[in-house]
Motif scaffolding. Structure first.
Motif, short mmCIF file in Angstrom:
data_model
loop_
_atom_site.label_atom_id
_atom_site.label_comp_id
_atom_site.label_asym_id
_atom_site.label_seq_id
_atom_site.Cartn_x
_atom_site.Cartn_y
_atom_site.Cartn_z
N UNK A 171 95.18 11.14 8.95
CA UNK A 171 96.61 11.04 8.68
C UNK A 171 97.32 12.02 9.61
N UNK A 172 98.58 11.75 9.91
CA UNK A 172 99.27 12.57 10.93
C UNK A 172 99.28 14.06 10.61
N UNK A 173 99.45 14.43 9.33
CA UNK A 173 99.57 15.86 9.04
C UNK A 173 98.48 16.36 8.07
N UNK A 174 97.39 15.58 7.95
CA UNK A 174 96.30 16.03 7.09
C UNK A 174 96.61 15.94 5.61
N UNK A 229 97.94 13.27 2.23
CA UNK A 229 98.11 11.89 1.79
C UNK A 229 98.92 11.92 0.50
N UNK A 230 100.02 11.20 0.51
CA UNK A 230 100.86 11.17 -0.68
C UNK A 230 101.30 12.57 -1.10
N UNK A 231 101.47 13.45 -0.12
CA UNK A 231 101.92 14.80 -0.44
C UNK A 231 100.81 15.76 -0.80
N UNK A 232 99.59 15.26 -0.87
CA UNK A 232 98.48 16.18 -1.20
C UNK A 232 97.68 16.49 0.05
N UNK A 233 97.31 17.75 0.15
CA UNK A 233 96.53 18.18 1.31
C UNK A 233 95.10 17.68 1.17
N UNK A 234 94.59 17.02 2.21
CA UNK A 234 93.22 16.52 2.19
C UNK A 234 92.28 17.63 2.63
N UNK A 235 91.25 17.85 1.84
CA UNK A 235 90.40 19.01 2.12
C UNK A 235 89.25 18.71 3.08
N UNK A 236 88.95 17.46 3.26
CA UNK A 236 87.88 17.13 4.21
C UNK A 236 86.51 17.61 3.76
N UNK A 237 86.34 17.78 2.45
CA UNK A 237 85.07 18.32 1.95
C UNK A 237 84.08 17.24 1.51
N UNK A 238 84.36 16.00 1.84
CA UNK A 238 83.36 14.93 1.68
C UNK A 238 83.37 14.12 2.96
#
Ligand code: FE2
Length: 685
Positions: A198-201, A203-212
């Motif tokens: 996603x452009x700013x990491x 989704x739907x205002x929640x920060x994606x942690x990338x932990x999976x």
């Protein structure tokens, strides 16, 4: 109090073999290398599950060191946290075949007793210490309490709810502590978004942690799904690194069932559905079941009933289903092999007060007819007229096997009936359904607690009460926002009524929202006769509908007042609660007046007499207290878990609301008595 007969050694040996568990029975010999805590060797922690009066399943995973081919693991079970009074020991071998996980049946235990357990390898590297509890003896009628939870997404939220649960439990007298945590599914979300997609990491205002991140995986649109067994295993391993989830599993025995995301976001039985198209996925269903079995300490078996020392994956290939039985179970052999590879429906007996009946709502779920879109109520993309929903629900069985060829859409066109060749909507399958009704009929307990992953509560809107300019071309009655399975639920309600069965309490998850309701065959204008109660818990962390609506609904949408309250603190999507509890006139009046009293004065009493509470904005967990004559469910609601709560209490509460259910007699209606204990549940009552 007498204690129910303890099984003998031979019976425990047979039980452990049937469950694919190693046995820990009797104090055995002391370990050659004494335990030293090395948590890094057990990064997913420890867990226990599915206690009965004399045994409980214990679990851990030993992270393999470089070049390791196997470990010999010992488990020790003690009556005290310092392990001075060891009551059971056992050993087993772990290797890559179970992804280094193990399960022990700790047996020969005393009922309703607290125990401590830990794992040690040959070098003395030890796990953290876990705590568990056994179930009460058959004749024990002391009150007990348990929590139920669902929907933890650790990739875009935090498990603060578990922190709160532990904090409160540690401060209660032992007799009032939780006996177990019932997990109703979405333990993992197999569908996941990577921050770089996603452009700013976010989704739907929640920060994606990338932990999976999946080692293989498949990317569809902007999300990723598992492609094989290793991917499903990675999902569990990644989720279990969450410190609060791990603490909860170390403190309470868990009793798990799955919902959809343990296999696939969208689909049924062994089939995935992506972009409206079914994709055979028998191999993935088996892989999902195997990973679930490896990571969930549950008392479950493969459906062929043979003893197994580990999960035996049946050989299957991906094949389309072209034939269904009367309840919608696909008869394609690979489908049958895949969905029978693990049987998770089961009953746990809890003393004299309750039977806990758990169903598998996904492995036998009938396919849903596609093409319902044009029948949705204008402006309500997810809502269908109640009468159209009945045609969809009955499929080819409608009108005694004569479904209409066409259905009139709200815009006046007669469109082909998409359900006309479909099996009726059902989710238990023939065998499980017969078993379930037998569990209800055979239970001698005052409370029959049905652990149901997605819940049965019908939710509707009185579209007919909208002013003409907002109603569009709507000419029907109620619109159904959430419903379905009316035939199955009607049959269950009929059985309860005809046979005088009382005390049915359904506990559910999946909806990412809190609900308290009665269970009945029909809502007004048909005869309204509650024969049970139902509670749905808010999600641990996954986003709810209120949050999504706040972000996505246009500011000038003509129906905005039904969904969103634009107050001084910004948009509040919990306004939808009011529309569902009291009707559209209440929501429109509230927009005009800002007065709850004025809104209530124009409520529609026939809309939702079954609902006592609805909160599409709540997160947290629910606690049930069971006594011989009363069942009370407490909703513990926390703020949206967008950051990790650093305080030991898991952060503040939004509200604590209780619903008390006195045990009713046959022929009397089930009823709920509400008490707001703490905080303010906005628009939820
Ligand atoms: Fe969920």
């Amino acid at each position: 109090m007498t204690v129910s007969a303890r099984p003998n050694r031979r019976e425990f040996v047979a039980l452990a073999a049937a469950l694919g568990a190693s046995l820990a029975l009797g104090p055995g010999k002391a370990l050659a290398a004494p335990w030293r805590e090395r948590r890094a060797a057990y990064p997913q922690g420890v867990a226990s599950g599915d206690p009965d009066a004399h045994s409980v399943i214990l679990w851990t995973r030993r992270e393999p060191g470089a070049g390791a081919s196997a470990y010999r693991l010992a488990v020790e079970v003690a009556a005290d946290p310092a392990f001075r009074r060891i009551v059971a020991r056992g050993t087993t071998r772990v290797d890559a075949s179970t992804d280094w996980t193990c399960r022990f049946l700790a047996a020969g235990l005393r009922p309703a007793t607290e125990y401590f357990y830990r794992f040690t390898d040959e070098s003395g590297a030890g796990s953290r210490v876990g705590r568990t509890l056994t179930a009460p003896a058959e004749d024990d009628d002391r009150p007990f309490r348990f929590a139920f939870v669902s929907c933890q997404d650790v990739t875009e939220g935090y498990c603060n709810a578990y922190k709160r649960m532990i904090f409160e439990d540690e401060r209660r007298p032992p007799a009032e502590r939780l006996a177990f945590v019932l997990h109703l599914g979405d333990f993992i979300y197999e569908v996941t978004w990577y921050p770089e997609d996603t452009p700013d990491g976010t989704k739907g205002g929640r920060r994606l942690q990338g932990n999976l991140r999946y080692p293989t995986g498949e990317k569809l649109h902007d999300y990723h799904v598992p492609a094989d067994l290793a991917d499903y295993r990675v999902a569990y391993k990644s989720y279990l690194l969450d410190p609060d989830l791990q603490d909860a599993r170390a403190r309470f025995p868990f009793i798990p069932v799955w919902d959809n995301h343990e296999f696939s976001w969208s689909g049924y039985q062994s089939q995935q559905v992506w972009d409206g198209v079914a994709r055979p996925a028998q191999t993935l269903k088996v892989a999902a079941n195997q990973a679930w079995w490896e990571f969930q300490p549950a008392r479950v078996q493969q459906m062929d009933g043979v003893h197994f020392d580990r999960f035996r994956a049946p050989p299957v290939r991906n094949a389309a289903i072209d034939h269904y039985d009367g309840l919608g179970t696909g008869q394609e052999p690979n489908n049958l092999a895949a969905i029978h590879s693990l049987k998770i429906y089961r009953t746990l007996k809890w003393g004299r007060n309750a039977d806990l009946i758990l169903t598998d709502n996904r492995s036998f779920q009938a396919p849903q007819p596609d093409g319902g879109g044009p029948f949705a109520v204008a402006g309500f993309p997810l809502m269908y007229p109640q009468d159209v929903n009945e045609i969809f629900d009955s499929g080819r069985d409608y009108n005694e096997g004569h479904p209409p060829a066409t259905i009139r859409a709200p815009d006046g066109r007669d469109l082909p009936n998409p359900a006309k060749d479909y099996p009726r909507q059902s989710y238990l399958g023939a065998d499980q359904k017969a078993w379930f009704l037998q569990q209800l009929r055979g239970s001698q307990k005052p409370w029959k607690i049905w652990g149901h992953s997605f819940g049965t509560i019908p939710i509707r809107i009185d579209v007919q009460n909208l002013p003409e300019n907002l109603r569009g071309n709507w000419t029907g009655g109620y619109g159904l926002l959430n419903g379905g399975y009316d035939i199955d639920h009607g049959e269950i309600a009929d059985t309860l009524k005809a046979e005088g069965i009382t005390g049915l309490a359904i506990v559910a998850g999946d909806k990412h929202s809190f609900w308290a309701a009665t269970f009945q065959k029909h809502l007004p204008p048909r005869a309204f006769e509650p024969v049970g109660v139902e509670f749905i818990t808010g999600s641990i962390s996954a986003r709810g509908l209120a949050e999504s609506i706040e972000r996505s609904m246009r500011a000038d949408h003509p129906l905005r007042a039904l969904y969103v309250h634009d107050g001084p603190n910004g948009p509040d999507g919990r306004k939808l609660n009011m529309s569902l509890l009291h009707g559209v006139r209440s929501s429109l009046t509230f927009k005009e007046t800002g007065s709850l009293e004025a809104a209530r004065a124009v409520r529609n009493p026939d809309l939702a007499p079954h609902l006592s509470f609805a909160d599409y904005g709540g997160h947290g967990y629910a606690v049930v207290q069971v006594t011989p004559t009363e069942l009370t469910t407490e909703f513990v609601c926390i703020p949206r878990p967008l950051t990790h709560a650093e305080t030991p209490d898991g952060g503040p509460l939004v509200y604590r609301v209780r619903h008390r259910v006195p045990l009713w007699q046959a022929g009397q209606p089930a009823r709920l008595i509400q008490e707001v204990v703490e905080g303010t549940p906005a628009f939820a009552t």
